[in-house]
Every structure is written in C-alpha cells, then in structure tokens.
Design a protein around this motif. Structure first.
Motif, PDB file in Angstrom:
ATOM      1  N   VAL A 103      71.167  18.957 -54.521  1.00  0.00           N
ATOM      2  CA  VAL A 103      71.741  18.809 -55.857  1.00  0.00           C
ATOM      3  C   VAL A 103      72.374  17.426 -56.020  1.00  0.00           C
TER       4      VAL A 103
ATOM      5  N   GLU B 244      71.678  14.427 -58.676  1.00  0.00           N
ATOM      6  CA  GLU B 244      72.757  13.854 -59.492  1.00  0.00           C
ATOM      7  C   GLU B 244      72.729  12.331 -59.456  1.00  0.00           C
TER       8      GLU B 244
ATOM      9  N   ILE C 244      70.245  11.157 -61.818  1.00  0.00           N
ATOM     10  CA  ILE C 244      70.710  11.156 -63.202  1.00  0.00           C
ATOM     11  C   ILE C 244      71.508   9.894 -63.496  1.00  0.00           C
TER      12      ILE C 244
ATOM     13  N   GLU D 141      85.916  24.115 -66.645  1.00  0.00           N
ATOM     14  CA  GLU D 141      85.228  24.393 -65.389  1.00  0.00           C
ATOM     15  C   GLU D 141      83.718  24.376 -65.593  1.00  0.00           C
ATOM     16  N   TYR D 142      83.292  24.094 -66.817  1.00  0.00           N
ATOM     17  CA  TYR D 142      81.854  24.103 -67.063  1.00  0.00           C
ATOM     18  C   TYR D 142      81.288  22.696 -67.077  1.00  0.00           C
ATOM     19  N   TRP D 143      81.608  21.946 -66.032  1.00  0.00           N
ATOM     20  CA  TRP D 143      81.165  20.562 -65.951  1.00  0.00           C
ATOM     21  C   TRP D 143      79.640  20.462 -65.870  1.00  0.00           C
ATOM     22  N   THR D 144      79.010  21.330 -65.099  1.00  0.00           N
ATOM     23  CA  THR D 144      77.552  21.210 -64.962  1.00  0.00           C
ATOM     24  C   THR D 144      76.844  21.495 -66.282  1.00  0.00           C
ATOM     25  N   LEU D 145      77.454  22.355 -67.096  1.00  0.00           N
ATOM     26  CA  LEU D 145      76.881  22.602 -68.426  1.00  0.00           C
ATOM     27  C   LEU D 145      76.866  21.303 -69.231  1.00  0.00           C
TER      28      LEU D 145
ATOM     29  N   LEU E 175      77.006  18.288 -68.034  1.00  0.00           N
ATOM     30  CA  LEU E 175      76.068  17.375 -67.390  1.00  0.00           C
ATOM     31  C   LEU E 175      74.632  17.667 -67.829  1.00  0.00           C
ATOM     32  N   GLY E 176      74.295  18.960 -67.861  1.00  0.00           N
ATOM     33  CA  GLY E 176      72.949  19.343 -68.268  1.00  0.00           C
ATOM     34  C   GLY E 176      72.643  18.907 -69.685  1.00  0.00           C
ATOM     35  N   VAL E 177      73.612  19.127 -70.583  1.00  0.00           N
ATOM     36  CA  VAL E 177      73.401  18.742 -71.976  1.00  0.00           C
ATOM     37  C   VAL E 177      73.236  17.224 -72.091  1.00  0.00           C
TER      38      VAL E 177
ATOM     39  N   LEU F  61      72.137  15.236 -69.857  1.00  0.00           N
ATOM     40  CA  LEU F  61      70.842  14.876 -69.293  1.00  0.00           C
ATOM     41  C   LEU F  61      69.716  15.128 -70.288  1.00  0.00           C
ATOM     42  N   ILE F  62      69.786  16.266 -70.972  1.00  0.00           N
ATOM     43  CA  ILE F  62      68.730  16.576 -71.944  1.00  0.00           C
ATOM     44  C   ILE F  62      68.757  15.574 -73.087  1.00  0.00           C
TER      45      ILE F  62
ATOM     46  N   ILE G 106      72.406  23.878 -66.904  1.00  0.00           N
ATOM     47  CA  ILE G 106      72.896  24.586 -68.082  1.00  0.00           C
ATOM     48  C   ILE G 106      72.836  26.094 -67.880  1.00  0.00           C
TER      49      ILE G 106
ATOM     50  N   ASP H 221      75.523  27.496 -65.564  1.00  0.00           N
ATOM     51  CA  ASP H 221      76.844  27.651 -66.164  1.00  0.00           C
ATOM     52  C   ASP H 221      76.867  28.729 -67.232  1.00  0.00           C
TER      53      ASP H 221
END
Lengths: 315, 282
Positions: free
Chosen positions: A237, A241, A244, A276-280, A282-284, A286-287, B100, B103
C-alpha cells in the motif's frame, strides 16, 4: 544564459534558504513534519526516476525503502560496528536488493514486470513480518540507538536537509546526463532504442539500481527521524501511495514528486486531525487527479507555460 | 484438506480477477474490497433474516448481487470513461476505488469484528479417513469446481462469453464487427466482481469478518493470477491450488514462516516460467 540559469535556480535556492531557517521559527512539530516531507520527497523522486522517466512498472518501490531502513536498524541494534557503517550500508544493501530483483524484472515487459516485482517484494515483506528473531516481526524495532550527532528533531532535520540536497543534486545530474536522456528515450520508444544499439535491459536495470539506492537513503533517513522501523514500510500500500505522490506532482517533470510528497504528507497530517477517513479523502483526490489532472500539477503548469511562450522555449 | 478448501475460495476470487485482467487488461486492486463487501453484506443479510438455513442461503445468493450492483454503478459512472487511458492510470483508479470502498465499509459497518455461523445443515464435521473434517469445507470443495465448470461453460458455450474471450484477444477487431466493446467490458467487470462477492460470502462463515481482509486477499489473488498466467481461468485454479496447499503445508511444518511459503512458491514458479504456468490469453 546566465539570467536563465538564475531564473531557474532562483526559486530552488530561495526554498533551500527558507528550509534552512524554518526550524528556528516554527514549533518542533512542524520541523518534524518538514523532515518527513523531505524523506518522502526523496523516496518519491527515486521512484519517479524509474516510473516517470524510465516507464517501468516499479510497483513495489517501498520494499527498498524498508530494506534500507531495516539494514541500519539491524546494524545499530545487533552488531557492534560503528554507527556510520550502518548508515553507509543501508543504501548499498537497498541497491543490491534492487539489482537482484531488477535482474528478474527487466527480462519482462510492463505488467509482468510489475507482477514479478510485487511477488518478490511481498516475499521480503512476509519474511520481515514473520522473522521475529531478527526483525522483530510485526512489532518492528523501536528505540534504535541513533548517535547523538543525529538525534533531536532540529539536528536530525538539518542532517536530513543536507543529505536531501546532496541527493537532489545527484538526481538532477543523472536526470540531465546522457544516461537520463537515454532512459527517457527508452520509455518513449524501446524498439527504436534497441534498434540503434542501446542495451535497453541494461539501462533499465541500472536505473533500478540507482533508484533503489536513493530509496535506501530515504530509508536510512527515516530511521534517523523515527528511530524505529516496522514492516508496514514494505507493505504494497505504501508503494502505491508513493506512486500517487508522483502522479500528483507530475510524472514527467523532475521536481513534481517533491511537490506531490509535500502536499500528501501535509494533507495526511492535517486531515488526520479532523477525520479518521483519510483514505477516503485520498481515494477521492486520486480519482479527481486521474480524471482532470493526469499530468500532475507540475506537468499541468509546464504545459501551460509552454503554450504561453509559444515556440520560444523549445528545449 | 483445509488447504484445498482454502484454495477453492482463492480460486473463486482470483478467477474473477483473472477474468477482468484478461479482458480489460487491468489488475483490479479494488477486487479485495469487493470481496470484503461481499462478506459484510452476507453478514448483514443473514443477521437481518435471523440466521438459520434460509438466511444463509439467501445471503449467499444476494451478497454477490449487491457487490455486482456496486461494481456496475462504479463501472458505468467512472471507470468506463478511462478505457482509452494508459494502464497505469487504470491501475491507480482501481487503487483509489480500494481506498474509497475500504473506508465506506468502515462507515457502514464499523471497525468491529463480525462473524456468522454456517447454516445448521453444514455445521459439524464428518470423519474422512479417520480424521474429522468440517462439513462446510466439504461444501466449499463442491462449490469450487462447480464455479469452475460454470465459468468454463459460460466463456466457451454462450455468445457473450465468446465475445468477451474475443475481446480479450483483440478488442479493436471485436469493435470493428459492430459489437459494443464498452458494454462487453462492463459485463466482464461486473461478472468478475460478482465472483469476488461470491468468494466473500462463501468465506464469511469460516473466518472473522473484519476490515483489512481486503488487503490480505488482494495480494494473494494478484499473485495467483500471475503464476497461473494472466487471464487464464485454469491458471487461476492451478495457482490457487499451489497457493492454498503450500500455505497449509507451511502451517503444518513451520508455523512461524507459514506466510512465507506461498510467496516463495510464487517466486519459484515465476522464475521457472515468468509468464505463468499456463498460457496467458494476451
């Protein structure tokens, strides 16, 4: 010519001076964050050299970072050798590992390259994760006795800043060298390069060795700051990262990854305070990047500048 | 035997990945997240229906459909606009998807450990050759080959299966003879994700359902597909067997390094045949 050089070097020098005076102004925590940014930036730049400029699918770059860090950690805790031996050995061990894994990888193209690298990297990760006797397993090694010269947030920050600047200089020389140019040519058209007599595989392997060496340097610096290592450094992972970060800053630019790393590390630090939803997030991000800014920030800026200047700045 | 039933789960998940990889040429990193969603939905559905036989079977049926629906929405809304791009971008997109979805699962289900029981019909164990063996594992051993045969029939005997195989070999030609390639891709993607969801639902009674199960499975599936030959369904089967068996052998002989065995097997397999044991479709 001189003016151009000055214009080009000006911002870099200004940033360097700013980076040098920062620890005396800001609180210690921010100095620490800056140190982490510099390390991550070095790691991202080393990856960008193979992925962005070399066009190789280096999927598991984090392993070499981890190997560098673990080498130092083990040498400092398990052997009586003087401390500098470990610090020198770290990057070289990482480069050796890069050479061995690279030997397997460069025989293959594209996705297979990435696949075999991920499997070899995962093997190393699994060994580290389980070998409690040597590596401390999933706990890692903590409280590594870093010598006094390097400990303390401010002092380690300056050490890291110096090492980072030196590495930056060498990376830039490599980028500008005939080797760097050849590497980019191979990325753009491997068949033609092979046809004019360039040994494509050897160049790629060499690029991997150099990049893994600098990843090892980053790993060593990580130990200087954190004084601990853990297997997550080698988890895939993390490798993605870093990728990214290169994407965010700009694949095809030299300094893009620094910007990418700086943005990502600061975002993670400050977003981590609120959610606590940092990866969320990050994902957004990235998209959004993939859809709207596939060349990254620096890539976008340089395209804009070229458009504005027309044909004047053809390099 | 435990290794074999583990291999069946791995096969179901990795065959879905292999299918997507074969046709879309993208290793779907979000595959593990979809597997996790499958397991969590199976948990929710069977708890909603109060456990028991009916609850479990319905969960087994509905959870993969939930996953398929999620993947369909993602594919049509976002992914289908990217097919022209470079592979690396597609790969990073699936990584973003993994971040995404991971989470979102945390948002919906929280970070607690969950578990569901096998249905009463499949609880307990029977004795084979003198050693006890859980009934549920036997069920997995039956369903794995069933999925394999079903997939084979689908890709070789139905029209859309044949089209998707053709698209794997030469996408432009398939487009040129007037087939909507984008929908073939969508269909393959959804089917692959359906299999991930099925794997997740099937595995849910045997392990504790938790965040992070996506990370574990995805690397395994990735490697299985790599040693089997990219996009080759039988390769996925061979790879899963190698992976599952070396893992259980490792547990048997050297538990501390059990996790290392399958990776070492993968390295050996890839050194011996870098392009996978069976022929890749590319």
């Amino acid at each position: 010519m001189n003016a151009l050089n000055l214009k080009r070097l000006g911002p870099g020098a200004a940033i360097l001076v700013a980076a040098a005076v920062v620890p005396s102004i800001v609180p210690r925590f921010y100095t620490y964050i800056l140190a982490v940014i510099l390390i991550t930036a070095l790691l991202a730049m080393s990856l960008n050299m193979v992925v962005g400029h070399g066009g190789l699918y280096q999927f598991h770059h984090g392993v070499f970072y981890g190997v560098g860090a673990y080498t130092v950690a083990l040498m400092l805790t398990k052997t009586p050798l003087p401390w500098w031996v470990g610090f020198v050995a770290g990057p070289f061990t990482a480069a050796l590992m890069g050479f061995l894994i690279g030997l397997f990888c460069v025989r293959l193209n594209r996705l297979y390259f990435g696949m075999i690298q991920i499997s070899l990297g995962s093997l190393i990760w699994a060994l580290t994760f389980r070998w409690y006797g040597l590596t401390g397993g999933d706990d890692g090694i903590h409280g590594i006795p870093v010598p006094d010269v390097l400990s303390g947030v401010t002092r380690s920050y300056y050490v890291i800043l110096i090492v980072f600047s030196v590495c930056l200089f060498f990376l830039y020389r490599i980028y500008r060298s005939p080797f760097g140019t050849t590497l980019r040519a191979i990325r753009d058209n491997p068949e033609r390069c092979a046809a004019i007599g360039i040994n494509v595989r050897r160049h790629q392997l060499f690029a991997i060795v150099i990049a893994t060496f600098f990843a090892g340097v980053a790993g060593v610096l990580f130990v200087v700051v954190e004084q601990s290592v853990f297997p997550d450094l080698m988890f895939w992972v993390l490798s993605l990262e870093i990728m990214i970060m290169c994407l965010l800053g700009g694949w095809f630019t030299f300094s893009g990854p620094i910007l990418g790393a700086a943005l990502m590390v600061s975002l993670r630090t400050f977003a981590g305070v609120y959610t606590e939803y940092w990866t969320l997030i990050l994902g957004v991000i990235l998209i959004l990047l993939i859809f709207f800014l596939p060349e990254g920030i620096m890539g976008y800026l340089s395209t804009k500048r070229k458009q504005k200047n027309g044909r004047r700045t053809v390099e | 035997m435990v290794g074999l039933s583990r291999a069946m789960i791995l096969f179901i998940v990795s065959s879905g990945m292999s299918l997507v990889l074969g046709v879309l040429r993208v290793p779907n990193i979000a595959h593990g997240s979809l597997y996790m969603i499958g397991a969590f939905s199976a948990f929710s559905i069977s708890t909603l229906l109060g456990g028991g036989n009916a609850g479990f079977w319905l969960a087994l049926f509905l959870a993969p459909l939930v996953v398929a629906l999620v993947s369909f929405i993602v594919e049509r809304a976002l992914f289908c606009h990217l097919y022209e791009r470079e592979h690396l971008m597609l790969l990073l997109f699936t990584f973003a998807l993994m971040l995404i979805l991971g989470d979102l699962v945390k948002l919906f289900w929280g970070a607690d450990y969950r578990s569901i029981m096998a249905p009463p019909l499949l609880q307990g164990s029977i004795r084979i050759l003198g050693s006890p063996f859980p009934k549920y594992n036997i069920f997995l051993l039956i369903i794995g080959p069933l999925v394999a045969v079903g997939l084979w029939l689908f890709t070789n005997k139905t029209k859309i299966g044949k089209i998707s195989r053709a698209a794997a070999v030469d996408m432009e030609m398939v487009g040129a003879i007037g087939i909507n390639v984008s929908w073939v891709f969508a269909f393959t993607f959804v089917l692959g994700c359906f299999l991930a969801g099925l794997g997740g639902a099937l595995v849910s009674p045997t392990i504790s359902i938790t965040l992070g199960m996506d990370h574990d499975i995805i690397m395994e599936a990735f490697l299985i597909v790599a040693i089997g030959g990219l996009g080759n369904m039988w390769g996925a089967l061979v790879g899963s067997l190698i992976f599952g068996l070396t893992q259980s052998l490792g547990v048997l002989f050297w538990p501390q390094f059990a996790i290392v065995f399958p990776y070492a097997a993968v390295v050996i397999a890839l050194t011996w045949r870098p392009r996978g044991i069976l022929k890749s479709v590319w």
